[in-house]
Scaffold this active site. Structure first.
Site, PDB file in Angstrom:
ATOM      1  N   LYS A 206      -9.580  -9.191 -17.926  1.00  0.00           N
ATOM      2  CA  LYS A 206      -8.153  -8.898 -17.840  1.00  0.00           C
ATOM      3  C   LYS A 206      -7.441 -10.103 -17.239  1.00  0.00           C
ATOM      4  CE  LYS A 206      -8.833  -3.927 -16.985  1.00  0.00           C
ATOM      5  NZ  LYS A 206      -8.584  -2.821 -16.019  1.00  0.00           N
ATOM      6  N   HIS A 207      -6.158 -10.220 -17.517  1.00  0.00           N
ATOM      7  CA  HIS A 207      -5.391 -11.320 -16.937  1.00  0.00           C
ATOM      8  C   HIS A 207      -5.241 -11.103 -15.438  1.00  0.00           C
ATOM      9  CE1 HIS A 207      -4.432 -13.176 -20.747  1.00  0.00           C
ATOM     10  NE2 HIS A 207      -3.989 -12.029 -21.229  1.00  0.00           N
ATOM     11  N   GLU A 208      -5.325 -12.199 -14.694  1.00  0.00           N
ATOM     12  CA  GLU A 208      -5.143 -12.123 -13.251  1.00  0.00           C
ATOM     13  C   GLU A 208      -3.736 -11.622 -12.948  1.00  0.00           C
ATOM     14  OE1 GLU A 208      -6.419 -11.673 -10.078  1.00  0.00           O
ATOM     15  OE2 GLU A 208      -7.730 -13.327 -10.638  1.00  0.00           O
TER      16      GLU A 208
ATOM     17  N   ALA B 149      -9.970 -14.108 -19.372  1.00  0.00           N
ATOM     18  CA  ALA B 149      -8.824 -13.801 -20.231  1.00  0.00           C
ATOM     19  C   ALA B 149      -7.738 -14.864 -20.137  1.00  0.00           C
ATOM     20  CB  ALA B 149      -8.246 -12.434 -19.862  1.00  0.00           C
ATOM     21  N   ASP B 150      -7.661 -15.554 -18.996  1.00  0.00           N
ATOM     22  CA  ASP B 150      -6.616 -16.560 -18.808  1.00  0.00           C
ATOM     23  C   ASP B 150      -6.945 -17.902 -19.459  1.00  0.00           C
ATOM     24  OD1 ASP B 150      -5.064 -14.810 -17.217  1.00  0.00           O
ATOM     25  OD2 ASP B 150      -6.291 -15.262 -15.477  1.00  0.00           O
TER      26      ASP B 150
END
Length: 559
Positions: A191-193, A201-202
């Site tokens: 998941k994005h931070e 994900a980033d």
């Protein structure tokens, strides 16, 4: 630096029945938490516990009064049921997906043995084997070999026309992006931070931008070498950018089943929109200022240490001017109700002092120029920091650093050229200096920390440190792929090569059909990592298979 958030009110115990007061709460397990217990009388702090809870664990915080006169209490954390090992499903999936290519590699090695190869061919095609035995020469002639197996001819043609490592890198970034967008098995690192920091994900979006810059350099030099005029090429650049932006607006505003689209809440920024605008700026910059002989390495420079910069000084000046604009707007632009240079998430972050300052200048510019209703309404910052302000991670100000990222990708072919001209050792040193320099910049800007740096790594802001860090990783990975796929030919690039050849179709297709079977179905247990991972890997694998079938039929969607 987050404000404490009320979890529950614990009722007083029933003294006559000796029944303690209880309250049940569910907490997040991604980060370590601090639990603060206050007295309902006078709001006095009773105890504070820091602990990193595990997934699906069951815990009790037992509070006992030790002395009524001194009002001292004891707080003990008891593990009622231990947490589960949530990483077993992803470990199993990793072994399966790594086992398949391992089996194929072993099979290919066995097929190189004449006895095994002849036996397999005889079993699979006995008539052809008999024909070869009975022929005059005992082997097919040139015409037969070409007509019966066109793959080598196509391989050699394709390899002369383009670098397979570029499509492989693009396909890898795209497949990770698809997997992440489909849920990533509900693992936090897919998941994005929420704000500062970096997860898997980033990485994928900046890598995609990076490889786009590399492709721009190679494609423009090829087109100009074949005699196309700059005016005609510029027209194609404008048209392609327009199509990317238009497709992006359509994709980020899905309205398939809810009636006509309202212009009042149309989201304007998005991934494809940013790619389209970045492509326009970087391609036009390369087209307008390119010099004859630059791409072939024949230009002489008075200072060998600056040979990657001096021939392209107009582009570098333009990029540096953009970075100065980003720094000035980010740290000097006055934002109402916020301190200058604020880079925080707002909400309950920074002790709740700036709840409406999400993104600082970047968020303010988007809300001022685009309007609150035309940007992303559910940013990743609201998960932990409980922000209420809309914020778009693909906003206006961050586009400047996206252009910088693509421009860094634009330099890659010249580094490959250094490997070819200087020799393997000297060329690799030249390439190593480039990404080492970017790594040093990242270390200085971030102070090698997540939160305490001058400019932290932040995907939502597309900070300078985020660009230098992800481009450093991209440089290393692309160089490795170039060496394995194009130089040594130890790897064909499969399976990532196939989606890389149809990147626009796969990206738009996975967005449009995200909620349709067989890419998504109703799960028995929505809290199960195994079920989510199975669904997300199935959907991602299907897009790899689709891209492979399209490649075999020579169907490519180009813009």
């Amino acid at each position: 630096q987050c404000l404490y958030q009320l979890l529950a009110f614990v009722p007083p115990s029933n003294g006559s029945m000796r029944k303690p007061g209880t309250a049940a709460v569910m907490v997040d397990t991604q980060h370590p938490l601090t639990l603060l217990l206050n007295s309902s009388v006078g709001d006095r702090e009773l105890c504070k516990i820091q602990y990193h809870f595990g997934e699906f664990g069951n815990y009790s915080l037992v509070v006992k009064t030790l002395s009524t006169s001194t009002k001292t209490v004891s707080c003990d954390l008891v593990i009622n049921e231990g947490p589960v090992n949530s990483y077993l499903p992803i470990l199993f999936a990793f072994l399966v997906y790594m086992g398949i290519p391992a089996i194929l590699i072993v099979g290919r090695l066995f097929m190189k043995i004449d006895l095994v190869r002849n036996c397999v061919y005889k079993k699979l095609n006995p008539r052809e084997t008999d024909r070869l035995i009975n022929s005059e020469l005992g082997s097919p002639n040139t015409t037969d070999s070409v007509s019966s197996d066109p793959t080598p001819r196509l391989w050699s043609t394709a390899s002369r026309q383009r670098l397979r490592s570029l499509d492989t890198f693009r396909g890898l970034s795209l497949i990770i992006m698809v997997f992440v967008n489909y849920g990533g098995g509900k693992y936090w690192f897919f998941k994005h931070e929420s704000w500062n920091g970096l997860t898997v994900a980033d990485l994928v979006f900046p890598w995609f931008v990076f490889i786009m810059g590399t492709s721009i350099s190679l494609s423009l030099s090829s087109v100009l070498r074949w005699g196309s005029s700059k005016r005609k090429v510029l027209g194609k650049i404008l048209w392609r950018s327009f199509l990317l932006i238009l497709l992006g607006i359509i994709v980020v505003n899905p309205n398939y089943c809810v009636g006509p689209l309202s212009w009042d809440n149309l989201r304007i920024p998005g991934v494809l929109q940013r790619l389209g605008f970045t492509y326009l700026v970087v391609a036009a910059l390369e087209l307008l200022f390119t010099r004859a002989g630059a791409e072939s390495g024949t230009l002489e420079t008075p200072c060998p240490a600056l040979q990657d910069i001096l021939p392209y000084w107009p582009q570098w000046i333009f990029i540096l001017m953009l970075e100065v604009i980003w720094l000035c707007l980010t740290f000097l632009l006055p934002v109402p109700g916020c301190p200058r240079g604020y880079l925080g998430p707002g909400g309950i972050g920074d002790f709740g002092n700036y709840p409406n300052c999400t993104g600082g200048a970047a968020g303010y510019i988007d809300r001022l120029l685009l309007g609150e209703n035309h940007i992303y309404q559910h940013p990743s910052s609201n998960v932990i920091y409980q922000t209420t302000m809309p914020y778009d991670p693909e906003g206006i100000l961050g586009t400047i650093n996206t252009i910088f990222m693509a421009f860094l990708g634009l330099q890659v072919p010249f580094c490959f050229l250094a490997v070819a001209i200087m020799g393997r050792f000297e060329g690799i040193l030249e390439v190593g200096n480039n990404f080492l320099f970017q790594g040093i910049i990242s270390a200085i800007l971030t102070k090698c920390s997540k939160e305490e740096g001058f400019i932290p790594i932040n995907k939502n802001l597309w900070s300078v440190s985020y660009v230098t860090t992800t481009s450093c990783f991209a440089f290393i990975l692309l160089l490795l792929m170039y060496y394995l796929v194009d130089v040594k030919r130890l790897w064909s690039g499969a399976p990532f090569f196939y989606p890389g050849m149809n990147s626009i179709l796969v990206y738009i297709g996975h967005e449009v059909f995200e909620n349709y079977f067989p890419f998504k179905w109703k799960m028995q247990d929505s809290q199960s990592h195994a079920e989510h991972l199975t669904q997300n890997l199935t959907a991602t694998t299907l897009w790899v298979i689709i891209s492979y079938l399209l490649y075999r039929r020579r169907i490519f969607w180009k813009i």
